[in-house]
Enzyme design. Structure first.
Site, PDB file in Angstrom:
ATOM      1  N   PRO A  11       0.800  -1.229   0.000  1.00 46.94           N
ATOM      2  CA  PRO A  11       0.000   0.000   0.000  1.00 46.94           C
ATOM      3  C   PRO A  11       0.830   1.275   0.000  1.00 46.94           C
ATOM      4  CG  PRO A  11      -0.096  -1.081   2.139  1.00 46.94           C
ATOM      5  CD  PRO A  11       0.566  -2.047   1.196  1.00 46.94           C
ATOM      6  N   ARG A  19       5.082  12.745  -2.797  1.00 46.84           N
ATOM      7  CA  ARG A  19       5.167  13.419  -1.501  1.00 46.84           C
ATOM      8  C   ARG A  19       6.221  12.702  -0.656  1.00 46.84           C
ATOM      9  NH1 ARG A  19       0.298  12.504   1.213  1.00 46.84           N
ATOM     10  NH2 ARG A  19      -0.520  11.317  -0.517  1.00 46.84           N
ATOM     11  N   ASN A  75       8.149  -5.441  -1.173  1.00 42.21           N
ATOM     12  CA  ASN A  75       8.079  -4.313  -0.250  1.00 42.21           C
ATOM     13  C   ASN A  75       6.625  -4.258   0.213  1.00 42.21           C
ATOM     14  OD1 ASN A  75       7.884  -1.960   1.146  1.00 42.21           O
ATOM     15  ND2 ASN A  75       9.026  -0.713  -0.310  1.00 42.21           N
TER      16      ASN A  75
HETATM   17  O1  CA2 Z   1      10.450   2.284   3.438  1.00 39.37           O
HETATM   18  C1  CA2 Z   1       9.613   1.569   2.862  1.00 39.37           C
HETATM   19  O2  CA2 Z   1       9.791   1.091   1.749  1.00 39.37           O
HETATM   20  C2  CA2 Z   1       8.263   1.314   3.536  1.00 39.37           C
HETATM   21  O3  CA2 Z   1       7.886  -0.021   3.257  1.00 39.37           O
HETATM   22  C3  CA2 Z   1       7.290   2.291   2.907  1.00 39.37           C
HETATM   23  C4  CA2 Z   1       5.902   2.277   3.528  1.00 39.37           C
HETATM   24  C5  CA2 Z   1       6.003   2.386   5.057  1.00 39.37           C
HETATM   25  O4  CA2 Z   1       4.712   2.224   5.621  1.00 39.37           O
HETATM   26  C6  CA2 Z   1       6.949   1.354   5.652  1.00 39.37           C
HETATM   27  O5  CA2 Z   1       7.031   1.556   7.050  1.00 39.37           O
HETATM   28  C7  CA2 Z   1       8.333   1.469   5.044  1.00 39.37           C
HETATM   29  C8  CA2 Z   1       5.074   3.457   2.987  1.00 39.37           C
HETATM   30  C9  CA2 Z   1       4.864   3.397   1.487  1.00 39.37           C
HETATM   31  C10 CA2 Z   1       5.077   4.717   0.801  1.00 39.37           C
HETATM   32  O6  CA2 Z   1       4.172   5.702   1.248  1.00 39.37           O
HETATM   33  C11 CA2 Z   1       4.174   6.939   0.661  1.00 39.37           C
HETATM   34  C12 CA2 Z   1       3.154   7.777   1.051  1.00 39.37           C
HETATM   35  C13 CA2 Z   1       3.088   9.069   0.508  1.00 39.37           C
HETATM   36  C14 CA2 Z   1       4.020   9.495  -0.429  1.00 39.37           C
HETATM   37  C15 CA2 Z   1       5.045   8.635  -0.814  1.00 39.37           C
HETATM   38  C16 CA2 Z   1       5.109   7.352  -0.275  1.00 39.37           C
END
Ligand code: CA2
Length: 146
Positions: A11, A19, A75
């Site tokens: 997700p 962002r 991921n």
């Molecule tokens: O660091 C990572 O790859 C994560 O898996 C990314 C997830 C986060 O919940 C994990 O803790 C670490 C979040 C996905 C990206 O979310 C975004 C939200 C808004 C803008 C850009 C990316």
């Protein structure tokens, strides 16, 4: 027939590049897909690249790897920290699995420090940005050629 790596993204990863660039960088998920596909071509492996915001669909995509993948890069996004369903799906996949996180989850909020996926992954890469996906493709390709 070429080995196939399935790269599965959970997700919000469709939001990459739009962002939170200070955490995730400026590359988009399409950029990551293209870089992985190019690296796969260089290494002689096929890449299947998927993203879903739904936990159930991610379980379906994990189950589908059993039929035609040689390795999995995942991921799981925030489901890493919450999902026993994804843990259970991965533990019955009899393939090398590399968990990738773009950010260093251990340098962030405490709720990101635990992953249900890590105990069922062959290896974990985190904190290296989108390069982590390329490193994971190389790590799997090196296993196939042995
Ligand atoms: O660091 C990572 O790859 C994560 O898996 C990314 C997830 C986060 O919940 C994990 O803790 C670490 C979040 C996905 C990206 O979310 C975004 C939200 C808004 C803008 C850009 C990316």
């Amino acid at each position: 027939m070429a080995d196939t790596i399935h790269i599965l993204n959970g997700p919000n990863l469709n939001m990459l590049g739009s962002r939170e660039a200070e955490i995730y960088g400026t590359v988009t998920l399409d950029d990551v897909r293209e870089a992985c596909t190019d690296e796969g071509a260089r290494l002689g492996v096929d890449i299947v690249f998927e993203q879903t915001n739904s936990e159930g669909t991610l379980v379906d995509l994990i189950q589908a790897t059993r039929d035609n993948a040689s390795g999995v890069i995942i991921n799981p996004g925030a489901y890493s920290h919450t999902s026993i369903a994804i843990h259970d799906a991965l533990r019955v996949v009899d393939l090398p699995v590399i968990e990738v996180h773009i950010s260093n989850i251990f340098a962030r909020e405490p709720f990101r420090h635990h992953s249900y996926v890590s105990p069922v992954a062959t290896g974990v890469i985190c904190g290296l940005g989108a390069t982590g996906y390329i490193l994971a493709v190389n790590a799997l390709a090196a296993q196939f050629s042995h």
